[in-house]
Design a protein around this motif. Structure first.
Motif, PDB file in Angstrom:
ATOM      1  N   PHE A   1       0.858  -0.970   0.094  1.00  0.00           N
ATOM      2  CA  PHE A   1       0.088  -0.042   0.143  1.00  0.00           C
ATOM      3  C   PHE A   1       0.861   1.216  -0.010  1.00  0.00           C
ATOM      4  N   GLU A   2       1.860   1.260   0.911  1.00  0.00           N
ATOM      5  CA  GLU A   2       2.916   2.266   0.911  1.00  0.00           C
ATOM      6  C   GLU A   2       3.693   2.729  -0.513  1.00  0.00           C
ATOM      7  N   LYS A   3       3.797   1.592  -1.297  1.00  0.00           N
ATOM      8  CA  LYS A   3       4.314   1.900  -2.622  1.00  0.00           C
ATOM      9  C   LYS A   3       3.171   2.100  -3.735  1.00  0.00           C
ATOM     10  N   GLY A   4       1.982   2.132  -3.120  1.00  0.00           N
ATOM     11  CA  GLY A   4       0.941   2.770  -4.176  1.00  0.00           C
ATOM     12  C   GLY A   4       0.166   1.632  -4.998  1.00  0.00           C
ATOM     13  N   ARG A   5       0.243   0.489  -4.321  1.00  0.00           N
ATOM     14  CA  ARG A   5      -0.220  -0.647  -5.072  1.00  0.00           C
ATOM     15  C   ARG A   5      -1.531  -1.105  -4.464  1.00  0.00           C
ATOM     16  N   HIS A   6      -2.857  -1.236  -5.249  1.00  0.00           N
ATOM     17  CA  HIS A   6      -3.865  -1.817  -4.635  1.00  0.00           C
ATOM     18  C   HIS A   6      -3.691  -3.355  -4.518  1.00  0.00           C
ATOM     19  N   ILE A   7      -4.271  -3.914  -3.324  1.00  0.00           N
ATOM     20  CA  ILE A   7      -4.089  -4.996  -2.867  1.00  0.00           C
ATOM     21  C   ILE A   7      -5.375  -5.943  -3.028  1.00  0.00           C
ATOM     22  N   ILE A   8      -4.978  -7.260  -3.933  1.00  0.00           N
ATOM     23  CA  ILE A   8      -6.307  -8.179  -4.299  1.00  0.00           C
ATOM     24  C   ILE A   8      -5.889  -9.243  -3.131  1.00  0.00           C
ATOM     25  N   LEU A   9      -6.774  -9.496  -2.295  1.00  0.00           N
ATOM     26  CA  LEU A   9      -6.968 -10.361  -1.208  1.00  0.00           C
ATOM     27  C   LEU A   9      -7.688 -11.752  -1.620  1.00  0.00           C
ATOM     28  N   ILE A  10      -7.023 -12.822  -1.605  1.00  0.00           N
ATOM     29  CA  ILE A  10      -7.483 -14.041  -1.892  1.00  0.00           C
ATOM     30  C   ILE A  10      -8.051 -14.794  -0.558  1.00  0.00           C
ATOM     31  N   GLY A  11      -9.341 -14.714  -0.459  1.00  0.00           N
ATOM     32  CA  GLY A  11      -9.845 -15.322   0.973  1.00  0.00           C
ATOM     33  C   GLY A  11     -11.525 -15.360   0.913  1.00  0.00           C
ATOM     34  N   HIS A  12     -11.966 -15.798   2.225  1.00  0.00           N
ATOM     35  CA  HIS A  12     -13.319 -16.054   2.308  1.00  0.00           C
ATOM     36  C   HIS A  12     -13.928 -14.926   2.907  1.00  0.00           C
TER      37      HIS A  12
ATOM     38  N   GLY B   1     -11.319   0.433   0.707  1.00  0.00           N
ATOM     39  CA  GLY B   1     -11.019   0.559  -0.803  1.00  0.00           C
ATOM     40  C   GLY B   1      -9.850   0.343  -1.133  1.00  0.00           C
ATOM     41  N   ALA B   2      -8.980   0.043  -0.152  1.00  0.00           N
ATOM     42  CA  ALA B   2      -7.428  -0.260  -0.485  1.00  0.00           C
ATOM     43  C   ALA B   2      -7.384  -1.687  -1.032  1.00  0.00           C
ATOM     44  N   MET B   3      -8.207  -2.635  -0.460  1.00  0.00           N
ATOM     45  CA  MET B   3      -8.220  -3.929  -0.942  1.00  0.00           C
ATOM     46  C   MET B   3      -9.486  -4.549  -1.579  1.00  0.00           C
ATOM     47  N   THR B   4      -9.329  -5.367  -2.547  1.00  0.00           N
ATOM     48  CA  THR B   4     -10.355  -6.016  -3.178  1.00  0.00           C
ATOM     49  C   THR B   4     -10.263  -7.440  -2.945  1.00  0.00           C
ATOM     50  N   LEU B   5     -11.440  -8.205  -2.329  1.00  0.00           N
ATOM     51  CA  LEU B   5     -11.284  -9.461  -2.036  1.00  0.00           C
ATOM     52  C   LEU B   5     -11.924 -10.383  -3.084  1.00  0.00           C
ATOM     53  N   VAL B   6     -11.145 -11.399  -3.448  1.00  0.00           N
ATOM     54  CA  VAL B   6     -11.762 -12.276  -4.328  1.00  0.00           C
ATOM     55  C   VAL B   6     -11.788 -13.948  -3.657  1.00  0.00           C
TER      56      VAL B   6
END
Length: 314
Positions: free
Chosen positions: A115-126, A142-147
């Protein structure tokens, strides 16, 4: 009357991992240091036997922090909590102990660095799992998207210049996560990841052991809670690897003994939050009903230990 012969093949490793051992010990040591009651936010680990054992020693389990008095210590569960929880505890000037598994904390720190490097995080989880809630709660909304599935990946839409990274829940199916990750990398070649796999050693080892056992038995019992992600994944692994029936049970009382009609070999494992005493309980019940032989199939040795919080050492 002659008993039916039955072979039990015990998967190893199984049961408690280092993170679970540490979390339970934190509650026990807090009770010794501060006396009862000690409050615990959420189940310390997903196992009713463990929770009830700690309740008998003086732990009080609550859903939210505002149910705890400010003059008693509170322990946060092994699954991790959003940053807002310790912040609220500090605001109320509470004594708190964080029992988050260090391997979950590693995922948190990795997400923060991306996040500090400006990346959006995609989290794989339930969705809805306490670990996922805790991980997503480390960053702004909004900083993470769950798939959760490959189909979820297909629906993702980011600008071409969007920098992306991924993280995973630590208790996922190794094989299913591999498929999701391959789909992500194919769709987003710029995707950055952790230096080392997020799925923890204990989850990986228990799934590998269950695969080895499932290939050699007719049916499997996984001892664990219905809300335990890693236990449910062991059931999936047994069914897929061995093409056999597999049942998730919390205690021996949940066994339907008709499941074992005509069964020669029974595989048994336990989720990372299930104590060995529950495995022994099942074995002894089988010994009463069958002419029993017990074998061990060990695919890895574990000797990892995690340190306790400094507050309990002082």
């Amino acid at each position: 009357m002659t008993k039916q012969k039955l072979e039990i093949v015990l998967a190893g490793p199984r049961g408690f991992c280092a993170g679970v051992d540490r979390a339970i010990l934190i509650v026990e040591e807090a009770l010794k240091k501060f006396g009862a009651p000690v409050y615990v936010r959420h189940e310390i680990v997903h196992n009713r036997y463990v929770v009830e054992s700690l309740e008998n020693k003086g732990a009080i389990f609550v859903d939210e922090l505002d149910e705890c008095p400010t003059d008693r210590p509170v322990v946060f569960s092994a699954h991790g909590v959003p940053k807002s929880v310790p912040e609220a505890a500090e605001k109320r000037q509470m004594i708190y102990l964080d029992a988050t598994c260090p391997l979950v904390s590693k995922v948190h720190r990795g997400a923060e660095r991306h996040f500090e490097k400006g990346r959006h995080i995609i989290l794989i989880g339930h969705a809805g799992h306490p670990e996922v809630i805790g991980t997503m709660g480390q960053l702004n909304d909004g900083a993470m998207t769950l798939v959760e599935t490959v189909e979820d990946v297909e629906k993702l839409d980011f600008p071409e210049d969007q920098e992306l990274a991924y993280a995973t829940q630590t208790t996922l199916s190794v094989d299913e996560t591999k498929d999701i990750l391959e789909a992500l990398q194919a769709k987003f070649p710029q995707l950055q990841g952790p230096k080392r796999e997020d799925i923890c050693y204990a989850t990986t080892n228990r799934q590998a052991a269950m695969k080895a056992v499932a290939e050699d038995v007719d049916l499997a019992f996984i001892i664990g809670a219905p809300n335990s992600s890693n236990s449910k994944r062991l059931v999936d692994v047994a069914k897929q690897a061995g093409d056999i029936p597999a049942y998730l049970i919390q205690r021996v009382s949940e066994i339907d003994w008709s499941w074992l009609d005509g069964i020669d070999k029974l595989g048994i494992s336990a989720g990372a939050s299930a104590p060995e005493i529950l495995v022994e309980e099942v074995i002894e019940a089988c010994r009463e009903k069958f002419d029993l032989t017990v074998f061990h199939k060990v695919t890895a040795e574990e000797n990892i230990e995690f340190k306790l919080p400094r507050l309990l050492k002082d």
